[in-house]
Design an enzyme around this catalytic site. Structure first.
Site, PDB file in Angstrom:
ATOM      1  CB  ALA A   1      -0.924  -0.034   1.214  1.00  0.00           C
ATOM      2  NE  ARG A   2       1.268   5.722  -2.193  1.00  0.00           N
ATOM      3  CZ  ARG A   2       1.094   5.030  -3.295  1.00  0.00           C
ATOM      4  NH1 ARG A   2       1.324   3.718  -3.289  1.00  0.00           N
ATOM      5  NH2 ARG A   2       0.691   5.622  -4.411  1.00  0.00           N
TER       6      ARG A   2
ATOM      7  CG  ASP B   1       6.745  -2.680  -3.580  1.00  0.00           C
ATOM      8  OD1 ASP B   1       7.902  -2.897  -3.997  1.00  0.00           O
ATOM      9  OD2 ASP B   1       5.917  -1.995  -4.203  1.00  0.00           O
TER      10      ASP B   1
ATOM     11  CD  GLU C   1       8.631   4.264  -0.814  1.00  0.00           C
ATOM     12  OE1 GLU C   1       8.297   4.584  -1.969  1.00  0.00           O
ATOM     13  OE2 GLU C   1       7.950   3.514  -0.087  1.00  0.00           O
TER      14      GLU C   1
ATOM     15  CG  HIS D   1       7.047   2.379  -4.133  1.00  0.00           C
ATOM     16  ND1 HIS D   1       6.683   3.495  -3.420  1.00  0.00           N
ATOM     17  CD2 HIS D   1       5.922   1.998  -4.807  1.00  0.00           C
ATOM     18  CE1 HIS D   1       5.408   3.788  -3.667  1.00  0.00           C
ATOM     19  NE2 HIS D   1       4.942   2.898  -4.508  1.00  0.00           N
TER      20      HIS D   1
END
Length: 312
Positions: free
Chosen positions: A228-229, A252, A257, A276
């Site tokens: 997701a985030r 991911d 980030e 990501h």
């Protein structure tokens, strides 16, 4: 004039695209197109652009530019999430996301991360480097209970891919629908889950959703997969569980980030990291181009736009 309408049928409309127009099929007539991929100086037509497609995963300035576009009517992102764009979009400008474009790629990565983590693929890679034959029994996806938190288009695509693996899929969504339970059911569901896949959009309500309390409800050995985030997960809380060896995780996305080189997550046991790349595959390219072309045809024809997050 509403954002769904491109205006008079015979006037020229200024559009910024991240790729040359020849890669798009079916673009309508009446467009003056400039290409801006996020590198170098922006085109000189910034005061005229009405429809802007920011470069995919572009630097922050490619999004902030919308504040310098006085004629802007539509922002069409190539990402499903728009939390980084929305603060810069002024009233009267339509904001559309790329819902559907990344379903296949992201769901595919979700399956890959689950299987790689359960079957111990990272251990096999490290063992190969040292020429070590690493025997042992590993967990299978079969017979596991997989909890999908966030049952939108990507969640549905993930469920379709998981079903043949003979696992049980349970869905949770902010709004119960399509067989998904409500978020209020999480305290009862989390202790029963072998795998939790996070696909919930990042909002003020979901920021930090996966905190120490959430993680404590999971059984020993459960796998947390975040596609997701990053800020949906409390990084410190997850790190504490990983360092104890109680949980596994596949991420991911991270918070922060990109992940700084010195961050302790890099060395956390039981963690598989990908940078990501959930949506950024060969499948994204034709789907993203098709969406842009279709949206421009609707806009020029004065038809309602799809995937509208904020109406103009």
């Amino acid at each position: 004039m509403g954002a769904a309408a491109g205006g008079n049928a015979d006037r020229i409309r200024r559009v910024w695209l991240p790729e040359p127009p020849e890669v798009y099929d079916g673009l309508p007539e009446g467009l003056a197109i400039d290409v801006y991929d996020g590198h170098g100086e922006p085109p000189g037509s910034i005061a005229e652009v009405e429809f802007y497609v920011p470069p995919y995963m572009g630097a922050a300035h490619t999004v902030e530019l919308v504040t310098s576009m006085p004629s802007l009517r539509v922002v069409q992102t190539l990402t499903a999430g728009v939390e980084n764009v929305q603060p810069f979009v002024r009233p009267g400008v339509a904001l559309c996301n790329a819902r559907g474009v990344h379903d296949a790629s992201t769901a595919e990565l979700g399956v890959g991360l689950i299987i790689a983590s359960l079957r111990g693929f990272p251990d096999f890679v490290r063992a190969q480097e040292t020429h070590h034959w690493l025997l042992g029994r590993r967990s299978s996806l079969a017979d596991k209970r997989v909890l999908i938190v966030g049952y939108g288009a990507i969640g549905q695509a993930l469920e379709r891919r998981l079903t043949p693996f003979e696992c049980e899929v349970v869905k949770v969504n902010r709004t119960p629908r399509d067989g998904a339970l409500g978020m209020d059911q999480l305290p009862d569901l989390l202790p029963t889950a072998d795998v939790v896949v996070l696909l919930i959009p990042l909002t003020e309500e979901t920021r930090g959703l996966v905190d120490a309390k959430f993680l404590a409800m999971l059984k020993d050995g459960a796998l947390v997969v975040n596609i997701a985030r990053g800020p949906v997960v409390d990084t410190d809380a997850l790190l504490a569980e990983l360092e104890r060896g109680r949980l596994l995780a596949a991420l991911d996305v991270t918070d922060p980030e990109p992940l700084p080189a010195e961050h302790p997550l890099w060395d956390a046991p039981g963690l598989l990291l990908s940078p990501h790349v959930g949506g950024n595959t060969s499948a994204f390219v034709p789907r993203g181009r098709a969406l842009v072309s279709a949206q421009l045809r609707r806009w020029v024809a004065g038809e309602p736009l799809e995937n509208t997050v904020v109406a103009g």
